[in-house]
Design a protein around this motif. Structure first.
Motif, short mmCIF file in Angstrom:
data_model
loop_
_atom_site.label_atom_id
_atom_site.label_comp_id
_atom_site.label_asym_id
_atom_site.label_seq_id
_atom_site.Cartn_x
_atom_site.Cartn_y
_atom_site.Cartn_z
N ASN A 81 0.81 -1.22 0.00
CA ASN A 81 0.00 0.00 0.00
C ASN A 81 0.84 1.27 0.00
O ASN A 81 0.31 2.37 0.21
N PRO A 85 1.63 0.94 -4.95
CA PRO A 85 0.80 1.99 -5.55
C PRO A 85 1.62 3.10 -6.19
O PRO A 85 1.25 3.61 -7.25
N LEU A 167 -5.46 -1.45 -2.20
CA LEU A 167 -4.43 -0.93 -3.08
C LEU A 167 -4.91 0.29 -3.87
O LEU A 167 -4.21 1.28 -4.01
N TYR A 171 -3.29 4.00 -4.48
CA TYR A 171 -2.86 4.23 -5.87
C TYR A 171 -3.41 5.55 -6.41
O TYR A 171 -2.67 6.33 -7.03
#
Length: 290
Positions: A81, A85, A167, A171
């Motif tokens: 994470n 990303p 995620l 992102y």
């Protein structure tokens, strides 16, 4: 009349502060009080035991195992994470056009799925023998491991589900930060010969400093929270406690074993640990910009 602006300011801040007092500060104080007592949620009176709950936790080998597994969850969350990303956001900008929009939608899609639904889907994917992953492994001539019942793979398998689910949120934050960077500064750096790792380390990352700090702290602080539902749905802490962490252990101690004092002590230590990590990162960031 001279005091009126101060009174207006207090009145404006009061509702927000009142919510913090009721839902943040008072629970913290009550949790500390409860951690000094022995109570099982059933007895009308809580027995004061001082620091006995903390002492018992620090001497318990299971607590050391939970601490190691919690750090592992946080480390995997930092990869899934934070670094992933950011890398995907950089690659998306290189694609451009309609393909970039397609990849954005594809990567963000898991975020809108309920965590429990995502955990059930992955529970099916992880099924031994009959699951899609096991069948795929059999097609290429290898034997798939027991993802959720083998202690060597269980924690990684649960963490994969948590990181996959969240995620997209991280992102999009990284992608938005990259798109907001001043184009003239980036172009000037390229004209001066900054390319590759030099461009990333000397130009791009310093400009993204506040966003990177937020993403990193968010990944660390939320790593245990993100894994809570996948743990509860898929393994309930098994096999033999190898997929549990401090946050899930607090829930088990309080609402399954009814040892509220021990759960409160675990929660206090968890809060202290996360607070020290965040303060350390903020201190390092402050020194860098001093």
């Amino acid at each position: 009349m001279g005091r009126r602006p101060d009174l207006e300011g207090i009145l404006l801040v009061a509702p927000g502060f009142g919510l913090l007092l009721v839902f943040v500060y008072w629970p913290l104080v009550y949790n500390l009080w409860l951690s000094l007592h022995d109570w099982n949620l059933v007895r009308p009176q809580a027995e004061f035991v001082g620091l006995a709950n903390y002492q018992a936790l620090l001497q318990d080998p299971l607590f050391s195992q939970l601490l190691r597994q919690s750090l592992l969850y946080m480390g995997l969350a930092a990869l899934g994470n934070f670094l992933l990303p950011l890398g995907l956001a950089l690659l998306t900008l290189q694609v451009g056009g309609r393909w970039a929009e397609f990849y954005q939608s594809l990567l963000f899609a898991p975020t809108v799925v309920a965590v429990s639904v995502a955990a059930l889907v992955w529970l099916y994917l992880y099924l031994p023998a009959a699951g899609p992953l096991a069948k795929l492994a059999g097609m290429v001539g290898i034997e798939a491991p027991n993802f959720l019942s083998d202690p060597r793979y269980a924690l990684l398998s649960v963490s994969l589900v948590a990181n996959w689910k969240f995620l997209g949120f991280h992102y999009l934050i990284a992608l938005a930060a990259l798109k907001s960077l001043p184009r003239e500064v980036l172009e000037a750096a390229r004209v001066d010969g900054a390319e590759g790792w030099v461009f990333l380390l000397k130009v791009l990352f310093p400009l993204l400093g506040p966003t990177l700090l937020f993403l990193f702290l968010s990944a660390l602080a939320s790593g245990l929270e993100y894994a809570f539902v996948p743990i509860d749905v898929m393994t309930q802490g098994g096999p033999f406690g190898h997929t549990s962490n401090l946050l899930y252990a607090v829930y088990q101690e309080a609402f399954r074993f009814f040892r509220s004092g021990v759960a409160a002590a675990q929660a206090a230590l968890l809060t202290l640990g996360l607070g020290l990590i965040i303060l350390g990162q903020l201190h390092m960031m402050g020194r860098k910009h001093a």
